[in-house]
Every structure is written in C-alpha cells, then in structure tokens.
Design a protein around this motif. Sequence first.
Motif, mmCIF file in Angstrom:
data_model
loop_
_atom_site.group_PDB
_atom_site.id
_atom_site.type_symbol
_atom_site.label_atom_id
_atom_site.label_comp_id
_atom_site.label_asym_id
_atom_site.label_seq_id
_atom_site.Cartn_x
_atom_site.Cartn_y
_atom_site.Cartn_z
ATOM 1 N N UNK A 1 7.224 2.972 11.828
ATOM 2 C CA UNK A 1 8.617 2.747 12.242
ATOM 3 C C UNK A 1 9.301 1.732 11.334
ATOM 4 N N UNK A 2 8.600 0.656 11.058
ATOM 5 C CA UNK A 2 9.198 -0.381 10.208
ATOM 6 C C UNK A 2 9.535 0.172 8.829
ATOM 7 N N UNK A 3 8.645 0.963 8.275
ATOM 8 C CA UNK A 3 8.902 1.545 6.950
ATOM 9 C C UNK A 3 9.992 2.616 7.005
ATOM 10 N N UNK A 4 10.030 3.343 8.107
ATOM 11 C CA UNK A 4 11.076 4.367 8.303
ATOM 12 C C UNK A 4 12.445 3.700 8.352
ATOM 13 N N UNK B 1 0.824 -1.212 0.000
ATOM 14 C CA UNK B 1 0.000 0.000 0.000
ATOM 15 C C UNK B 1 0.853 1.255 0.000
ATOM 16 N N UNK B 2 1.903 1.235 0.797
ATOM 17 C CA UNK B 2 2.799 2.380 0.939
ATOM 18 C C UNK B 2 3.480 2.726 -0.383
ATOM 19 N N UNK B 3 3.994 1.713 -1.030
ATOM 20 C CA UNK B 3 4.700 1.956 -2.292
ATOM 21 C C UNK B 3 3.748 2.424 -3.385
ATOM 22 N N UNK B 4 2.493 1.979 -3.312
ATOM 23 C CA UNK B 4 1.519 2.377 -4.323
ATOM 24 C C UNK B 4 0.894 3.734 -4.041
ATOM 25 N N UNK B 5 0.622 4.023 -2.790
ATOM 26 C CA UNK B 5 -0.150 5.224 -2.497
ATOM 27 C C UNK B 5 0.468 6.144 -1.461
ATOM 28 N N UNK C 1 12.069 6.417 -4.826
ATOM 29 C CA UNK C 1 11.450 5.960 -3.577
ATOM 30 C C UNK C 1 10.843 7.154 -2.848
ATOM 31 N N UNK C 2 9.980 7.847 -3.582
ATOM 32 C CA UNK C 2 9.419 9.096 -3.051
ATOM 33 C C UNK C 2 8.670 8.875 -1.741
ATOM 34 N N UNK C 3 7.952 7.769 -1.640
ATOM 35 C CA UNK C 3 7.188 7.528 -0.406
ATOM 36 C C UNK C 3 8.144 7.385 0.779
ATOM 37 N N UNK C 4 9.183 6.563 0.597
ATOM 38 C CA UNK C 4 10.169 6.409 1.658
ATOM 39 C C UNK C 4 10.848 7.738 1.963
ATOM 40 N N UNK C 5 11.232 8.479 0.902
ATOM 41 C CA UNK C 5 11.898 9.752 1.125
ATOM 42 C C UNK C 5 11.033 10.676 1.989
#
Lengths: 191, 191
Positions: free
Chosen positions: A53-56, A16-20, A93-97
């Motif tokens: 936190x896990x995604x961070x 979900x994170x990578x898509x939206x 990796x805009x979402x992660x950034x």
Amino acid sequence: MKSDTRQQILAASSKLFLEGGIHALSVRAIAKQAGLSTIGIYSHFNGKQGILDALYIEGFNNVTQVMKSVKEDSPKASVLEMCRQILDFSEHSAAHYKLIFGANMTEYTPSEDALQAAADGFITLTKVTSSLVEHHASLIEKQEIAMEIWALTHGYIGLNNHEISHHIDWGNWKERALKALATHIDALAAR
Amino acid sequence: MKSDTRQQILAASSKLFLEGGIHALSVRAIAKQAGLSTIGIYSHFNGKQGILDALYIEGFNNVTQVMKSVKEDSPKASVLEMCRQILDFSEHSAAHYKLIFGANMTEYTPSEDALQAAADGFITLTKVTSSLVEHHASLIEKQEIAMEIWALTHGYIGLNNHEISHHIDWGNWKERALKALATHIDALAAR
DNA sequence: TTGACAAATATAACAGTGTTATAGATTATA
DNA sequence: TATAATCTATAACACTGTTATATTTGTCAA
C-alpha cells in the motif's frame, strides 16, 4: 513504538522494490535489508499488504505530481505532454507502474487509502484532459474524455510491456503512441 | 509415458483455473484434483511453467479464433465487432485474459511456443484491421493500425479491470469503448 | 515365463513464502 | 525501583514450487 523502525522498514522496502520490483519484496528480504526481524512489518504496517500500500500510494503520488506539473501553450499540447510523461514514467519507474496499474493481475488488492491515491490521480488526469472540451461540459463528459486518453495511453504501455512487442516493428513506440493520441484528440474536437 | 496422465493433469488444471484463476493453480491443488501426485506435473509438463504455457496457448488460440470468425459488411463494422468480441472475452474468460495479457505483471514468462500463439493472435488482429487501409499499404503501416486498435481496446479493458473504474461513472463501458474505437477508426480514415 | 532394466509414479525432503505464536528485551509509569 | 506496557527477536505454522529418494509398473530379451 519507534517511528525510526517504521522508516527503516520503508526505506529497505523501497530500495529492494526499486532494484528488483515487487518480487524482490519478501518479508525476510525486507527485514534483512533493514537489519531487523520481520515482526515490525506486521506491527508498523499491516504485514506485506501495508508495504505494498505504501509503495502504491507513492507510485500514484509520483505520477499524479508529474501530471500536475504539465504546462503547455494549448490544451492539446498539454494533454500530449502529460501522456508523454506517463509513457516515460512507465519506463523510468517500471516497478511503480506495474504495481499501480497491474495490481489486478496479481493477488494484491489496494487498501482504501491506496485507492484514494488512485482516484486522486484520475481526478488530476480528468482536469488536464478537460481542457479539450468546453467549460460547460458535464462531469460525465469530462470523465469520458479522460477514459479515452487513459485507455489509449495505458493501452500502448500494455503493448510495450507485452512480449509480442518484441515480435513486431516496435521501434519508437512512444512517438507512435503520441501520434495516435494526437489523432484521437483531433477526432474528439470534431466529434 | 501414459498420455492419459497428461490429459488428467491438464483437465484438472483447466477446471481449477476456470474456477479460481491462476492463483488456484498450486501444483498440490492440481495433483489432488487429478487424483495423482505432483510428480507428473514435472514429467508431463515442464513443472508449473508447462501448465501455464498450455493455458496461455489455449487462451490465445481462443481469442484468435474469435477474431477470425468475425464477418461483417464493412471494414469498420468488422473491426468494431472484433473489438466487441475481445471486450466480451475479457469478461467471459477473465482468467485466460489475465494470463495472456497480464503475464508481464507476474513472474510467469511464456515459452517460445506460447509466444508463437501470441504472435499468431497479433497477425490475425492485423489482418482484420488491415481492411481499414488500402491494399498496397506496407506491413509496417498495417501493424501501426493494429497497434492503435490493440491499444485502445486493451486500454479500456485495463481501465475496466483497474479498481478506479469503481470510482467513476463506468456504467456501460463496452459501448463507450466501441464509441471511442469508432471515433478513432474514422480518424484513421481521415489521416 | 522369468528376470533385468527402464519408465512412471508416490512420497519425502528441501528452500522459499507470509503470517502467527512464543519468548525475551526495552521502555514507560507509578 | 518494581511493575506493566510496548517493542522486537525467534520459532513455528501452513503453504509454495521443486528436487531427491523410494516404490510400483511396464517392457523386452532370454
């Protein structure tokens, strides 16, 4: 406790994170994507906080890995290549950034573990930029150089992400950022 | 339509915003603070969006005014003083700063009117930094200089606002930012 | 001045959010 | 096998922005 459930939730969250992006991460959306109910998000993670936190941590581990893999012929070339990788990361990796560098603009506060990942990232950045100064430079001096490179790099990304970049001649912003970084690195050598 | 109602809502919004930042701005909190119901937020403003737009415009108008008021003896001194004012603004008006420069990290998208205020701010920045280059420089060249100064200034603010700044020797960050800016300005002159 | 209509506002309802409480199902242990 | 512990589903809660419905206030023409 089924570790499989934890993995299912994490995989659903990542998808979900990578898509939206972060805003696609409601606990109900994650639970639905994982084919579970929401309660596992609280027992396996510390609620929404633990997901973020896990995604961070994942985000910082990714960018830190990218920084570590830089190998060029000269200190300047290495630093510039590392910065190029960070600029690329901000787009690919805009979402992660946005999560790892924009958290202070939102209500998410990284956990201690997550902050450790961020600190490790800065240590790595400092190691790479340290090559620009003499070996006997103090840690404070080395961190100062790292701060300058950090600021210029992320400053350009911030401008790229700001709406006003659509109102100016922003054509090849990465080359411009790298040119400014090169200018600054040369000036550091002369300082 | 009572313009007094609009002013009440705006005053309530500003008070909550300045005290608690953007996250204190729920429509119910605004209505309660104004002693009204929530409906006026939709009829007098375009819902929550209109509230944020008004505060965004106010934020950019404030920082633009600060930039315009700079008067120093030399181009370099003027640019450095302007940057100092921006660094100060990021602390004294933290809520406004986060709103106008952090919007892309949140789900708020500024309206066209709000973006015009941002564009005016960049134009003002460009005018001040233009003094660093020759008068016959092209608009693109002038904007490039403005981008570099923008990036370094806001990059340092971004680092100050990031949690990792608590993990490094961040003592007098503004002086460090201004030193880095001075280094860069000198390098621009030599480029 | 009165009545009809328009505009403004209060309140209720809706669909969504993260979280906690309660109920039910599954697993582990004696 | 029975009981306890653990895990999970579901319901409920308080909050969010927004829209719908009801009520109040203001305006204007007769």
